[in-house]
Design a protein around this motif. Structure first.
Motif, PDB file in Angstrom:
ATOM      1  N   LEU A  35       0.818  -1.308   0.072  1.00  0.00           N
ATOM      2  CA  LEU A  35      -0.028  -0.102   0.094  1.00  0.00           C
ATOM      3  C   LEU A  35       0.765   1.116   0.021  1.00  0.00           C
ATOM      4  CD1 LEU A  35      -3.351   0.691   1.437  1.00  0.00           C
ATOM      5  CD2 LEU A  35      -1.510   2.364   2.083  1.00  0.00           C
ATOM      6  N   LEU A  36       1.844   1.234   0.718  1.00  0.00           N
ATOM      7  CA  LEU A  36       2.701   2.480   0.972  1.00  0.00           C
ATOM      8  C   LEU A  36       3.551   2.612  -0.534  1.00  0.00           C
ATOM      9  CD1 LEU A  36       3.797   1.998   4.711  1.00  0.00           C
ATOM     10  CD2 LEU A  36       2.355   4.087   3.702  1.00  0.00           C
ATOM     11  N   SER A  37       3.970   1.667  -0.876  1.00  0.00           N
ATOM     12  CA  SER A  37       4.814   1.903  -2.178  1.00  0.00           C
ATOM     13  C   SER A  37       3.907   2.330  -3.351  1.00  0.00           C
ATOM     14  CB  SER A  37       5.376   0.423  -2.743  1.00  0.00           C
ATOM     15  OG  SER A  37       6.086   0.563  -3.690  1.00  0.00           O
ATOM     16  N   ASP A  38       2.702   1.683  -3.376  1.00  0.00           N
ATOM     17  CA  ASP A  38       1.729   2.124  -4.343  1.00  0.00           C
ATOM     18  C   ASP A  38       1.416   3.741  -4.294  1.00  0.00           C
ATOM     19  OD1 ASP A  38       1.965  -0.613  -5.702  1.00  0.00           O
ATOM     20  OD2 ASP A  38      -0.119  -1.037  -4.613  1.00  0.00           O
ATOM     21  N   TRP A  39       1.129   4.014  -3.045  1.00  0.00           N
ATOM     22  CA  TRP A  39       0.817   5.341  -2.560  1.00  0.00           C
ATOM     23  C   TRP A  39       1.717   6.478  -3.046  1.00  0.00           C
ATOM     24  CZ3 TRP A  39       1.474   8.294   2.328  1.00  0.00           C
ATOM     25  CH2 TRP A  39       0.734   9.410   2.361  1.00  0.00           C
ATOM     26  N   LEU A  40       2.895   5.987  -2.678  1.00  0.00           N
ATOM     27  CA  LEU A  40       4.155   6.736  -3.095  1.00  0.00           C
ATOM     28  C   LEU A  40       4.307   6.861  -4.349  1.00  0.00           C
ATOM     29  CD1 LEU A  40       6.623   5.886  -0.076  1.00  0.00           C
ATOM     30  CD2 LEU A  40       5.435   8.047  -0.350  1.00  0.00           C
ATOM     31  N   THR A  41       4.289   5.992  -5.252  1.00  0.00           N
ATOM     32  CA  THR A  41       3.947   5.832  -6.733  1.00  0.00           C
ATOM     33  C   THR A  41       3.186   6.814  -7.171  1.00  0.00           C
ATOM     34  OG1 THR A  41       5.353   3.693  -6.893  1.00  0.00           O
ATOM     35  CG2 THR A  41       4.448   4.542  -8.791  1.00  0.00           C
ATOM     36  N   TYR A  42       1.971   6.545  -6.743  1.00  0.00           N
ATOM     37  CA  TYR A  42       0.789   7.452  -7.160  1.00  0.00           C
ATOM     38  C   TYR A  42       0.954   9.035  -6.879  1.00  0.00           C
ATOM     39  CZ  TYR A  42      -3.735   9.773  -7.019  1.00  0.00           C
ATOM     40  OH  TYR A  42      -4.768  10.369  -7.691  1.00  0.00           O
ATOM     41  N   LEU A  43       1.771   9.235  -5.986  1.00  0.00           N
ATOM     42  CA  LEU A  43       2.112  10.710  -5.537  1.00  0.00           C
ATOM     43  C   LEU A  43       3.162  11.173  -6.381  1.00  0.00           C
ATOM     44  CD1 LEU A  43       1.960  10.613  -1.784  1.00  0.00           C
ATOM     45  CD2 LEU A  43       0.205  11.538  -3.288  1.00  0.00           C
ATOM     46  N   GLY A  44       3.681  10.312  -7.392  1.00  0.00           N
ATOM     47  CA  GLY A  44       4.712  10.605  -8.213  1.00  0.00           C
ATOM     48  C   GLY A  44       6.272  10.602  -7.910  1.00  0.00           C
ATOM     49  N   VAL A  45       6.514   9.670  -6.639  1.00  0.00           N
ATOM     50  CA  VAL A  45       7.811   9.138  -6.572  1.00  0.00           C
ATOM     51  C   VAL A  45       8.128   7.933  -7.643  1.00  0.00           C
ATOM     52  CG1 VAL A  45       9.311   7.992  -4.443  1.00  0.00           C
ATOM     53  CG2 VAL A  45       7.482   9.727  -3.869  1.00  0.00           C
ATOM     54  N   PRO A  46       9.288   7.942  -7.829  1.00  0.00           N
ATOM     55  CA  PRO A  46       9.860   6.990  -8.580  1.00  0.00           C
ATOM     56  C   PRO A  46       9.615   5.782  -8.128  1.00  0.00           C
ATOM     57  CG  PRO A  46      11.306   8.867  -8.873  1.00  0.00           C
ATOM     58  CD  PRO A  46      10.315   9.014  -7.882  1.00  0.00           C
ATOM     59  N   LYS A  47       9.418   4.605  -8.899  1.00  0.00           N
ATOM     60  CA  LYS A  47       8.752   3.354  -8.200  1.00  0.00           C
ATOM     61  C   LYS A  47       9.974   2.845  -7.516  1.00  0.00           C
ATOM     62  CE  LYS A  47       6.404  -0.761  -8.758  1.00  0.00           C
ATOM     63  NZ  LYS A  47       5.736  -0.827  -7.769  1.00  0.00           N
ATOM     64  N   ASP A  48      11.406   2.855  -7.938  1.00  0.00           N
ATOM     65  CA  ASP A  48      12.382   2.198  -7.023  1.00  0.00           C
ATOM     66  C   ASP A  48      12.464   2.940  -5.724  1.00  0.00           C
ATOM     67  OD1 ASP A  48      13.360   4.638  -8.397  1.00  0.00           O
ATOM     68  OD2 ASP A  48      15.372   3.770  -8.286  1.00  0.00           O
ATOM     69  N   ILE A  49      12.394   4.202  -5.737  1.00  0.00           N
ATOM     70  CA  ILE A  49      12.354   4.916  -4.552  1.00  0.00           C
ATOM     71  C   ILE A  49      11.204   4.827  -3.730  1.00  0.00           C
ATOM     72  CG2 ILE A  49      12.495   7.307  -3.562  1.00  0.00           C
ATOM     73  CD1 ILE A  49      14.160   8.249  -5.806  1.00  0.00           C
ATOM     74  N   ALA A  50      10.166   4.601  -4.283  1.00  0.00           N
ATOM     75  CA  ALA A  50       8.984   4.479  -3.394  1.00  0.00           C
ATOM     76  C   ALA A  50       9.130   2.950  -2.777  1.00  0.00           C
ATOM     77  CB  ALA A  50       7.566   4.457  -4.370  1.00  0.00           C
ATOM     78  N   THR A  51       9.517   1.935  -3.384  1.00  0.00           N
ATOM     79  CA  THR A  51       9.600   0.680  -2.861  1.00  0.00           C
ATOM     80  C   THR A  51      10.686   0.886  -1.719  1.00  0.00           C
ATOM     81  OG1 THR A  51       9.152  -0.338  -4.929  1.00  0.00           O
ATOM     82  CG2 THR A  51      10.532  -1.775  -3.333  1.00  0.00           C
ATOM     83  N   GLU A  52      11.611   1.524  -1.784  1.00  0.00           N
ATOM     84  CA  GLU A  52      12.772   1.577  -0.822  1.00  0.00           C
ATOM     85  C   GLU A  52      12.219   2.411   0.476  1.00  0.00           C
ATOM     86  OE1 GLU A  52      17.048   3.852  -0.332  1.00  0.00           O
ATOM     87  OE2 GLU A  52      16.726   2.522  -2.422  1.00  0.00           O
ATOM     88  N   ASP A  53      11.556   3.451   0.176  1.00  0.00           N
ATOM     89  CA  ASP A  53      10.812   4.199   1.352  1.00  0.00           C
ATOM     90  C   ASP A  53       9.839   3.367   1.931  1.00  0.00           C
ATOM     91  OD1 ASP A  53      12.487   6.392   0.602  1.00  0.00           O
ATOM     92  OD2 ASP A  53      11.302   7.438  -0.185  1.00  0.00           O
ATOM     93  N   ALA A  54       9.038   2.699   1.309  1.00  0.00           N
ATOM     94  CA  ALA A  54       7.940   1.825   1.815  1.00  0.00           C
ATOM     95  C   ALA A  54       8.517   0.857   2.812  1.00  0.00           C
ATOM     96  CB  ALA A  54       7.184   1.239   0.642  1.00  0.00           C
ATOM     97  N   CYS A  55       9.576   0.156   2.182  1.00  0.00           N
ATOM     98  CA  CYS A  55      10.301  -0.588   3.258  1.00  0.00           C
ATOM     99  C   CYS A  55      10.894  -0.159   4.514  1.00  0.00           C
ATOM    100  CB  CYS A  55      11.458  -1.439   2.289  1.00  0.00           C
ATOM    101  SG  CYS A  55      12.259  -2.777   3.116  1.00  0.00           S
ATOM    102  N   ARG A  56      11.221   1.055   4.715  1.00  0.00           N
ATOM    103  CA  ARG A  56      11.733   1.752   5.918  1.00  0.00           C
ATOM    104  C   ARG A  56      10.449   2.001   6.529  1.00  0.00           C
ATOM    105  NH1 ARG A  56      15.981   3.879   2.619  1.00  0.00           N
ATOM    106  NH2 ARG A  56      14.759   5.674   2.384  1.00  0.00           N
ATOM    107  N   ILE A  57       9.271   2.700   6.007  1.00  0.00           N
ATOM    108  CA  ILE A  57       8.249   3.298   6.815  1.00  0.00           C
ATOM    109  C   ILE A  57       7.478   2.087   7.116  1.00  0.00           C
ATOM    110  CG2 ILE A  57       6.035   4.517   6.258  1.00  0.00           C
ATOM    111  CD1 ILE A  57       7.472   6.070   4.179  1.00  0.00           C
ATOM    112  N   GLU A  58       7.304   0.954   6.542  1.00  0.00           N
ATOM    113  CA  GLU A  58       6.140   0.078   7.149  1.00  0.00           C
ATOM    114  C   GLU A  58       6.773  -0.509   8.522  1.00  0.00           C
ATOM    115  OE1 GLU A  58       8.196  -4.331   5.355  1.00  0.00           O
ATOM    116  OE2 GLU A  58       7.554  -2.559   3.798  1.00  0.00           O
ATOM    117  N   HIS A  59       7.968  -0.434   8.946  1.00  0.00           N
ATOM    118  CA  HIS A  59       8.378  -0.838  10.061  1.00  0.00           C
ATOM    119  C   HIS A  59       7.933   0.094  11.365  1.00  0.00           C
ATOM    120  CE1 HIS A  59      10.206  -4.317   8.197  1.00  0.00           C
ATOM    121  NE2 HIS A  59      10.648  -3.441   7.225  1.00  0.00           N
TER     122      HIS A  59
END
Length: 125
Positions: free
Chosen positions: A80-104
């Motif tokens: 959800l966080l990765s998809d949301w960040l991507t929707y907001l315009g964050v590049p997919k690779d950065i969104a995935t990396e950020d989501a991995c940190r945020i989720e915890h």
């Protein structure tokens, strides 16, 4: 139960690997995470001691009910966080990396609000 971020990552990885293949072994986890087999073995021992996984006689790893609950929670947050960040315009690779940190670190309350917002947003698309 509060567990370490690394344990959450291992459980999430086991879940993801088990969706790809019937069997998950330590070497599969090591290859997926680019970790050494000894590091993964130590982590699997700790997860087993905390009753979050079982390992059968053939070395196949299975999530227990508690382990599966944690893995599902982390994976839902990650997606959800990765998809949301991507929707907001964050590049997919950065969104995935950020989501991995945020989720915890995100609280359940904050995550639920974000999830509700995303669902509401999707209804209007």
């Amino acid at each position: 139960m509060k567990i370490q971020e690394s344990a959450e990552n291992y459980l999430e990885t086991i879940l993801i690997l088990s969706e790809r293949s019937t069997y998950v072994r330590s070497i599969d986890i090591a290859n997926e995470l680019n970790f050494t087999k000894p590091s993964v073995s130590v982590a699997m021992k700790k997860l087993r001691e905390n009753n979050l996984i079982t390992v059968d006689g053939d070395g196949y790893i299975h999530l227990t009910e508690d382990g599966l609950a944690i893995a599902n929670r982390m994976y839902e947050r990650h997606k959800l966080l990765s998809d949301w960040l991507t929707y907001l315009g964050v590049p997919k690779d950065i969104a995935t990396e950020d989501a991995c940190r945020i989720e915890h670190v995100i609280s359940q309350e904050s995550f639920e609000k974000i999830r509700a917002h995303v669902r509401e947003m999707n209804e209007h698309l």
